[in-house]
Design a protein around this motif. Structure first.
Motif, PDB file in Angstrom:
ATOM      1  N   HIS A 162     -10.011  14.876   2.429  1.00 22.41           N
ATOM      2  CA  HIS A 162      -9.257  15.446   3.548  1.00 22.41           C
ATOM      3  C   HIS A 162      -8.466  14.346   4.246  1.00 22.41           C
ATOM      4  CE1 HIS A 162     -12.828  13.937   5.684  1.00 22.41           C
ATOM      5  NE2 HIS A 162     -12.056  13.893   6.762  1.00 22.41           N
ATOM      6  N   VAL A 163      -7.349  14.753   4.847  1.00 24.74           N
ATOM      7  CA  VAL A 163      -6.491  13.852   5.613  1.00 24.74           C
ATOM      8  C   VAL A 163      -6.194  14.526   6.945  1.00 24.74           C
ATOM      9  CG1 VAL A 163      -4.312  12.605   5.713  1.00 24.74           C
ATOM     10  CG2 VAL A 163      -5.440  12.955   3.495  1.00 24.74           C
ATOM     11  N   GLU A 164      -6.506  13.827   8.038  1.00 21.62           N
ATOM     12  CA  GLU A 164      -6.299  14.362   9.376  1.00 21.62           C
ATOM     13  C   GLU A 164      -4.913  13.968   9.905  1.00 21.62           C
ATOM     14  OE1 GLU A 164      -8.492  16.298  10.729  1.00 21.62           O
ATOM     15  OE2 GLU A 164     -10.124  15.967   9.283  1.00 21.62           O
ATOM     16  N   PRO A 165      -4.398  14.655  10.933  1.00 17.93           N
ATOM     17  CA  PRO A 165      -3.109  14.271  11.523  1.00 17.93           C
ATOM     18  C   PRO A 165      -3.121  12.809  11.986  1.00 17.93           C
ATOM     19  CG  PRO A 165      -3.778  16.425  12.330  1.00 17.93           C
ATOM     20  CD  PRO A 165      -4.944  15.882  11.557  1.00 17.93           C
ATOM     21  N   GLY A 166      -2.088  12.060  11.627  1.00 20.70           N
ATOM     22  CA  GLY A 166      -1.969  10.678  12.049  1.00 20.70           C
ATOM     23  C   GLY A 166      -2.905   9.709  11.369  1.00 20.70           C
ATOM     24  N   GLU A 167      -3.598  10.138  10.315  1.00 23.37           N
ATOM     25  CA  GLU A 167      -4.584   9.295   9.641  1.00 23.37           C
ATOM     26  C   GLU A 167      -3.970   8.646   8.397  1.00 23.37           C
ATOM     27  OE1 GLU A 167      -9.302   9.655   8.414  1.00 23.37           O
ATOM     28  OE2 GLU A 167      -7.965  11.337   7.980  1.00 23.37           O
ATOM     29  N   PHE A 168      -4.362   7.411   8.122  1.00 17.19           N
ATOM     30  CA  PHE A 168      -3.932   6.687   6.923  1.00 17.19           C
ATOM     31  C   PHE A 168      -5.145   6.575   5.997  1.00 17.19           C
ATOM     32  CE2 PHE A 168      -0.533   3.573   5.505  1.00 17.19           C
ATOM     33  CZ  PHE A 168      -1.069   3.369   4.242  1.00 17.19           C
ATOM     34  N   VAL A 169      -5.094   7.303   4.885  1.00 16.54           N
ATOM     35  CA  VAL A 169      -6.195   7.347   3.929  1.00 16.54           C
ATOM     36  C   VAL A 169      -5.715   6.766   2.610  1.00 16.54           C
ATOM     37  CG1 VAL A 169      -7.811   8.830   2.674  1.00 16.54           C
ATOM     38  CG2 VAL A 169      -7.173   9.388   5.025  1.00 16.54           C
ATOM     39  N   SER A 170      -6.509   5.898   1.996  1.00 15.11           N
ATOM     40  CA  SER A 170      -6.165   5.321   0.695  1.00 15.11           C
ATOM     41  C   SER A 170      -7.126   5.821  -0.369  1.00 15.11           C
ATOM     42  CB  SER A 170      -6.209   3.791   0.738  1.00 15.11           C
ATOM     43  OG  SER A 170      -5.124   3.274   1.461  1.00 15.11           O
ATOM     44  N   ALA A 223      -5.220  -1.435   0.470  1.00 14.32           N
ATOM     45  CA  ALA A 223      -6.056  -0.390   1.066  1.00 14.32           C
ATOM     46  C   ALA A 223      -6.900  -0.944   2.213  1.00 14.32           C
ATOM     47  CB  ALA A 223      -6.955   0.227  -0.007  1.00 14.32           C
ATOM     48  N   LEU A 224      -7.479  -2.114   2.026  1.00  9.79           N
ATOM     49  CA  LEU A 224      -8.319  -2.701   3.069  1.00  9.79           C
ATOM     50  C   LEU A 224      -7.510  -3.057   4.306  1.00  9.79           C
ATOM     51  CD1 LEU A 224     -10.531  -5.089   0.899  1.00  9.79           C
ATOM     52  CD2 LEU A 224     -11.206  -2.900   1.890  1.00  9.79           C
ATOM     53  N   GLU A 225      -6.275  -3.490   4.106  1.00 10.69           N
ATOM     54  CA  GLU A 225      -5.457  -3.955   5.219  1.00 10.69           C
ATOM     55  C   GLU A 225      -4.829  -2.816   6.008  1.00 10.69           C
ATOM     56  OE1 GLU A 225      -2.709  -7.690   5.261  1.00 10.69           O
ATOM     57  OE2 GLU A 225      -1.508  -6.009   4.548  1.00 10.69           O
ATOM     58  N   ARG A 226      -4.553  -1.689   5.352  1.00 10.69           N
ATOM     59  CA  ARG A 226      -3.732  -0.641   5.980  1.00 10.69           C
ATOM     60  C   ARG A 226      -4.471   0.623   6.376  1.00 10.69           C
ATOM     61  NH1 ARG A 226       1.470  -2.658   7.119  1.00 10.69           N
ATOM     62  NH2 ARG A 226       1.841  -4.351   5.641  1.00 10.69           N
ATOM     63  N   SER A 227      -5.621   0.889   5.792  1.00 12.68           N
ATOM     64  CA  SER A 227      -6.205   2.223   5.887  1.00 12.68           C
ATOM     65  C   SER A 227      -7.143   2.408   7.065  1.00 12.68           C
ATOM     66  CB  SER A 227      -6.976   2.540   4.594  1.00 12.68           C
ATOM     67  OG  SER A 227      -6.191   2.293   3.465  1.00 12.68           O
TER      68      SER A 227
END
Length: 552
Positions: free
Chosen positions: A49-57, A239-243
């Motif tokens: 799942h991906v929530e509003p405004g969320e950054f998922v990798s 992924a570690l830096e941005r998520s």
């Protein structure tokens, strides 16, 4: 911003979905591929799942099922695939089983998709502006004036971070840099003002500095527009830096999920721990060989030296492109000398001249005490036994019709040398056993193909190997295996390496010396420790700042 339409006939609602609803929710998704008369599982009961405004990798190696999962979520599965079970919902609207016509109303005006390679995703015979307008027109009500389409396309290009949008609007894709082409794809993805962006390896083909700019912009879009982002990548450093959250996928299953801090501090999956250990940005020092015996180089001995190399190309419009400008390079015996820089820096031109593939306009190359430049072809061929080349992509550099046995034996036979047991010995040197001898390249993994390419390069017992981006196309764990192999081979055989790369994380693991190139010129050269910890040139500092994860 719109919610997914509930049917193909009614227009998409302009009412925003409740904040409590995830922008995307996948439950128990299982996808199979037809192989002959049977179905083979590719995705096995995945939840996401991906929530509003969320950054998922979504992180995983080649073959883990990442792309199949995304294709299923976007309704883009090939004809040979099927969704066996599970559900896909956007803002709580179940779209599982929707046909392509109905899913087309979701793609663009609710979910924007950024594919991996802009060179194949952009139409080469259409101007960039036309392609953005097509996306705008598809996601706007019928009857909208043409001028509005143009205004919306220009606004989308600006939102994607492009400057001088009027010029870009009228250019063809081949007239743009790699980073600009990727931003054009982002503009197309934003044309329908989506609630969520799915980005499939959007920076894997880009230089580290361009990659940083693209990712910075995606993060800004999330902050400014509240867009959710699902990033598909094999680069754990990114992924570690941005998520906010990371999902690790292996063999069609999610084996790890959680906030970045939790995954780093306490990964529960052994596979995740191996990925973390293999990530170049996670290593604190240089790789050391397993072998206790290392041939000692002669004090001050030089394996390869280039002085004053220059190369220009004359383009079709009669303009002159200066690819290399009086470059010098010294490779010490038994060491690894890395050449780093962005695309167009002149790295591959320099490597090609060193290997004798490209003729320099000016300058000289010496292999040890022997001069390579200006030699007759027959004499140069003899010296090439001591200087071998490993290309970036082993799938294209290995003849697909040859078995592994023939591929490795080929250079030996070319010089009239017996193959015999030598082929098996070379295969063992790259940690492959005799069961691979009769396989074709198509029957090998990417890492196995690169091992075969290295074994072939070692067949003539060279003193110097030139490796041109030899690990950049490999997954992080396979990359770690190849780097370990190179370090061990160097220790056992006293090899000298010229290692061409744009990845400073890899440089830190294996390089003794570093040369930094920009626009055909050498801007800095010196010991790796000095270059990586106390660079003198601003451009080198920019490269270091752009590396995902800290270089410690």
């Amino acid at each position: 911003m719109t919610s997914p339409p509930v049917n193909a006939e009614t227009p998409a609602s302009t009412e925003a979905p409740p904040v409590s609803d995830p922008l995307l929710r996948i439950r128990g998704l299982a996808v199979d591929y037809r192989t002959g008369r049977e179905w083979t599982p590719a995705v096995r009961g995945v939840d996401l799942h991906v929530e509003p405004g969320e950054f998922v990798s979504l992180v995983g190696e080649s073959g883990s099922g990442k792309t199949t999962l995304i294709q299923g979520a976007l309704g883009l599965l090939p004809a040979a695939a099927r969704i066996r079970s599970g559900s896909i919902a956007y803002s709580d609207v179940d779209v599982t089983g929707w046909n392509d016509r109905r899913m087309a109303l979701v793609r663009g005006n609710y979910v924007g998709f950024i594919p991996q390679d802009p060179n194949t995703s952009l139409n080469p015979v259409k101007r960039v502006g036309q392609q953005v307008i097509e996306a705008v027109r598809f996601n706007r009500p019928r009857g909208t004036p043409a001028a509005r389409y143009r205004e919306a396309a220009l606004e989308s290009l600006r939102t994607a971070g492009l400057t001088d949008t009027e010029r870009v609007f009228h250019q063809y894709p081949h007239e743009l840099s790699g980073g600009m082409k990727q931003r054009a794809l982002i503009a197309i993805a934003l044309a329908g003002r989506p609630r969520i962006i799915v980005a499939d390896e959007p920076t894997s083909a880009l230089d580290v500095t361009v990659q940083k700019r693209i990712l910075d912009h995606l993060v800004r879009l999330r902050a400014e527009l509240g867009i959710g982002i699902l990033l598909v990548t094999h680069d754990l450093g990114i992924a570690l830096e941005r998520s906010d959250r990371i999902l690790v996928m292996r063999r069609g299953e999610i084996v790890e999920e959680g906030p970045v801090e939790r995954v780093v501090a306490g990964a529960t999956s052994e596979y995740t721990r191996r990925l973390l250990d293999a990530a170049p940005s996670r290593h604190a020092g240089r790789l050391t060989a397993d072998s206790a015996v290392r041939p000692q180089p002669r004090p001050g001995a030089v394996a390869l030296r280039a002085e004053g190399l220059s190369k220009t190309y004359r383009l079709r419009n009669r303009a002159v492109l200066r690819a290399l400008d009086t470059a010098d390079l010294t490779v010490r015996e038994g060491t690894t000398h890395a050449i780093v820089g962005e695309s167009g820096a002149g790295k591959s031109t320099l490597a090609g001249i060193l290997a004798g593939f490209v003729a320099a306009d000016h300058g000289t190359v010496h292999l040890g005490e022997r001069r390579l430049t200006g030699l007759p072809r027959k004499r140069l061929r003899e010296l090439r036994k001591d200087l071998q080349f490993v290309f970036q992509n082993p799938f294209t550099s290995l003849d697909p019709r040859f078995t592994v046995r023939r591929l490795i034996a080929e250079p030996l036979r070319a010089f009239g040398l017996p193959a015999g047991d030598r082929v098996t010995e070379l295969l063992a040197a790259v940690a492959l056993d005799g069961s691979y001898l009769d396989r074709l390249p198509s029957q090998l993994s990417g890492g196995q193909r690169q091992r075969v390419a290295i074994a072939r390069a070692l067949a003539l017992a060279p003193r110097v190997l030139i490796l041109d981006e030899a690990v950049s196309a490999l997954d992080v764990s396979v990359q770690a295996q190849i780097l370990r192999l190179l370090v061990d081979l160097q220790a056992e055989r006293g090899l000298s390496y010229v290692f061409v790369t744009h990845d400073l994380g890899v440089v830190r693991l294996i390089a003794d010396d570093v040369t930094v190139m920009r626009s055909g010129a050498v801007v800095e050269t010196g010991p790796a420790e000095q270059i990586l910890t106390a660079p003198r040139h601003e451009y080198t500092r920019q490269l270091l700042d752009a590396v995902p994860g800290a270089l410690v």
